[in-house]
Motif scaffolding. Sequence first.
Motif, PDB file in Angstrom:
ATOM      1  N   ALA A   1     -32.674  24.957  74.742  1.00  0.00           N
ATOM      2  CA  ALA A   1     -32.365  24.388  73.429  1.00  0.00           C
ATOM      3  C   ALA A   1     -31.021  23.680  73.431  1.00  0.00           C
ATOM      4  O   ALA A   1     -30.580  23.153  72.422  1.00  0.00           O
ATOM      5  N   GLY A   2     -30.376  23.692  74.599  1.00  0.00           N
ATOM      6  CA  GLY A   2     -29.080  23.036  74.673  1.00  0.00           C
ATOM      7  C   GLY A   2     -28.027  23.752  73.863  1.00  0.00           C
ATOM      8  O   GLY A   2     -27.025  23.163  73.452  1.00  0.00           O
ATOM      9  N   GLY A   3     -28.265  25.037  73.633  1.00  0.00           N
ATOM     10  CA  GLY A   3     -27.290  25.777  72.845  1.00  0.00           C
ATOM     11  C   GLY A   3     -27.329  25.405  71.379  1.00  0.00           C
ATOM     12  O   GLY A   3     -26.374  25.639  70.641  1.00  0.00           O
ATOM     13  N   ALA A   4     -28.423  24.787  70.949  1.00  0.00           N
ATOM     14  CA  ALA A   4     -28.494  24.293  69.578  1.00  0.00           C
ATOM     15  C   ALA A   4     -28.846  25.382  68.579  1.00  0.00           C
ATOM     16  O   ALA A   4     -29.970  25.489  68.116  1.00  0.00           O
ATOM     17  N   VAL A   5     -27.887  26.217  68.279  1.00  0.00           N
ATOM     18  CA  VAL A   5     -28.069  27.180  67.196  1.00  0.00           C
ATOM     19  C   VAL A   5     -27.124  26.756  66.094  1.00  0.00           C
ATOM     20  O   VAL A   5     -26.020  26.291  66.352  1.00  0.00           O
ATOM     21  N   GLY A   6     -27.558  26.905  64.880  1.00  0.00           N
ATOM     22  CA  GLY A   6     -26.698  26.503  63.779  1.00  0.00           C
ATOM     23  C   GLY A   6     -27.432  26.497  62.466  1.00  0.00           C
ATOM     24  O   GLY A   6     -28.511  27.079  62.326  1.00  0.00           O
ATOM     25  N   THR A   7     -26.838  25.840  61.498  1.00  0.00           N
ATOM     26  CA  THR A   7     -27.418  25.791  60.170  1.00  0.00           C
ATOM     27  C   THR A   7     -28.689  24.942  60.150  1.00  0.00           C
ATOM     28  O   THR A   7     -28.922  24.117  61.038  1.00  0.00           O
ATOM     29  N   SER A   8     -29.488  25.168  59.139  1.00  0.00           N
ATOM     30  CA  SER A   8     -30.679  24.354  58.924  1.00  0.00           C
ATOM     31  C   SER A   8     -30.527  23.635  57.586  1.00  0.00           C
ATOM     32  O   SER A   8     -29.648  23.961  56.786  1.00  0.00           O
ATOM     33  N   ARG A   9     -31.358  22.671  57.357  1.00  0.00           N
ATOM     34  CA  ARG A   9     -31.335  21.934  56.101  1.00  0.00           C
ATOM     35  C   ARG A   9     -31.533  22.898  54.937  1.00  0.00           C
ATOM     36  O   ARG A   9     -32.383  23.783  55.004  1.00  0.00           O
ATOM     37  N   VAL A  10     -30.761  22.765  53.869  1.00  0.00           N
ATOM     38  CA  VAL A  10     -30.920  23.652  52.718  1.00  0.00           C
ATOM     39  C   VAL A  10     -32.325  23.489  52.147  1.00  0.00           C
ATOM     40  O   VAL A  10     -32.884  22.389  52.142  1.00  0.00           O
ATOM     41  N   GLY A  11     -32.909  24.587  51.733  1.00  0.00           N
ATOM     42  CA  GLY A  11     -34.252  24.529  51.179  1.00  0.00           C
ATOM     43  C   GLY A  11     -35.348  24.517  52.213  1.00  0.00           C
ATOM     44  O   GLY A  11     -36.509  24.244  51.885  1.00  0.00           O
ATOM     45  N   SER A  12     -35.029  24.803  53.470  1.00  0.00           N
ATOM     46  CA  SER A  12     -36.048  24.816  54.525  1.00  0.00           C
ATOM     47  C   SER A  12     -36.982  26.013  54.404  1.00  0.00           C
ATOM     48  O   SER A  12     -38.080  26.013  54.975  1.00  0.00           O
ATOM     49  N   PHE A  13     -36.550  27.029  53.688  1.00  0.00           N
ATOM     50  CA  PHE A  13     -37.341  28.238  53.519  1.00  0.00           C
ATOM     51  C   PHE A  13     -37.610  28.460  52.031  1.00  0.00           C
ATOM     52  O   PHE A  13     -36.913  27.906  51.175  1.00  0.00           O
ATOM     53  N   PRO A  14     -38.619  29.266  51.699  1.00  0.00           N
ATOM     54  CA  PRO A  14     -38.997  29.452  50.292  1.00  0.00           C
ATOM     55  C   PRO A  14     -37.847  29.952  49.418  1.00  0.00           C
ATOM     56  O   PRO A  14     -37.070  30.816  49.814  1.00  0.00           O
ATOM     57  N   ALA A  15     -37.755  29.395  48.226  1.00  0.00           N
ATOM     58  CA  ALA A  15     -36.764  29.853  47.250  1.00  0.00           C
ATOM     59  C   ALA A  15     -37.244  31.163  46.628  1.00  0.00           C
ATOM     60  O   ALA A  15     -38.436  31.484  46.676  1.00  0.00           O
ATOM     61  N   ASN A  16     -36.325  31.916  46.058  1.00  0.00           N
ATOM     62  CA  ASN A  16     -36.732  33.168  45.416  1.00  0.00           C
ATOM     63  C   ASN A  16     -37.200  32.910  43.983  1.00  0.00           C
ATOM     64  O   ASN A  16     -37.323  31.761  43.545  1.00  0.00           O
ATOM     65  N   ALA A  17     -37.458  33.977  43.231  1.00  0.00           N
ATOM     66  CA  ALA A  17     -38.029  33.848  41.890  1.00  0.00           C
ATOM     67  C   ALA A  17     -37.109  33.134  40.915  1.00  0.00           C
ATOM     68  O   ALA A  17     -37.555  32.669  39.867  1.00  0.00           O
ATOM     69  N   TYR A  18     -35.824  33.041  41.237  1.00  0.00           N
ATOM     70  CA  TYR A  18     -34.900  32.317  40.364  1.00  0.00           C
ATOM     71  C   TYR A  18     -34.707  30.864  40.801  1.00  0.00           C
ATOM     72  O   TYR A  18     -33.899  30.141  40.231  1.00  0.00           O
ATOM     73  N   GLY A  19     -35.417  30.458  41.851  1.00  0.00           N
ATOM     74  CA  GLY A  19     -35.296  29.084  42.332  1.00  0.00           C
ATOM     75  C   GLY A  19     -34.117  28.871  43.263  1.00  0.00           C
ATOM     76  O   GLY A  19     -33.660  27.737  43.441  1.00  0.00           O
TER      77      GLY A  19
END
Length: 432
Positions: free
Chosen positions: A296-314
């Motif tokens: 992965a070339g050491g590519a660990v880090g943040t992901s785009r915001v909203g890449s995963f499901p939001a909770n019940a409050y959005g």
Amino acid sequence: MVTATRANDPASRDKANGERGMANRKTANANSNSSAAARPSRVTARSSRLLLWGLLLVTCPALIGFAANWAIGTHSRAASSKVAQGDGVHGPQGMAWVPGGEFLMGSDAKMAQANERPAHKVRVHGFWMDEHHVTNAEFRKFVEATGYVTTAEKKPDWETIKVQAPPGTPRAPDSVLVPGAMVFVGTDGPVSLEDFSRWWRYVPGADWRHPAGPQSSIAGKDDHPVVQVSYEDAEAYAKWAGKRLPTEAEWEFAARGGLTQATYAWGDKFAPDGKQMANVWQGQQARPFPVMSAKAGGAVGTSRVGSFPANAYGLSDMTGNAWQWVADWYRADQFRREASTTSVIDNPAGPSDAWDPADPGVPVAAPKRVTRGGSFLCNEDYCLSYRPSARRGTDPYNSMSHLGFRLVMDKDTWEHSNERRQAASADAQPRS
């Protein structure tokens, strides 16, 4: 930390002295990913001494160096109301309404650490919260509008730093106190998890534009969380945006999304139906922490915001992706202190000072603010901080490659600002 000036943006403790004390942004709460809160300290006395001198070498060769298919599980939602998202008219743009209410804060679960115990009753008032972390693009607008210079971009001040170091630590020469920040560098192979200095480095030239060092960039990552921001940086942004950092109680209430004492922000199963629910090491990286994948070339880090499901409050990424600053001073025993009362604690604002006996080599009363939520580095072997109750204390002057923030706004603040905006708009209309 939050309010302060270079002496430390952080908030109150003693705004001048305490803030100054919020120092050693580099001294490192490099517990960074693994938090003293998320896992009882594994650093032995020997490795602690080695780490201290290693950090001094980084500090005195640079500075005191230095965490829908919605699975509800067996828990019920305290709130099933429709998500209320601000549109700039009926609420602040980009924020979601968190209704407030009474809940059990902390945890008595098997995996809960001592600083998360005991679960106790707390009530918070309703508030608006950013739907996601403050992003690189949003932070850039702030910097362009104000000319703000972050903590990591400034020459470290020894008086600010030394409060995080053992008494008698020799002063670092000015020539080695250079701008920079803590960066996760990983390892080439498996190592003992008792010495976090093996995978964290103080890197001169690292800052929010160059989160992994001067050769790195945030190009193409406008929608990723801004990182390498200290508590004082977050406070400065909040003031400019007309918002504030959430209290620890507000943050946890929001993170739980109406679930009562669920293990994770989405339920009791880490990956319901095999679905990854947050950007954490576990499930995202092929190799064990802290080994960087060559493929992965050491590519660990943040992901785009909203890449995963939001909770019940959005709210997206309440756990995982990047740690989040909150307003409270950190005390390892705060939940025990709050639970000593039999009444429900109403809208707690946290303690008046910091106390952490579990951080080797750092004075127990050294200034620390609470950070919550865990990050892309959290994993089951070392850091289980991708749980709503997990907490840790961080030097307010620490800037790290996995630490960002999101903000809240009180209902009254929004209503008043909206009234002023409408009045200004009416005044600007041509009169017939």
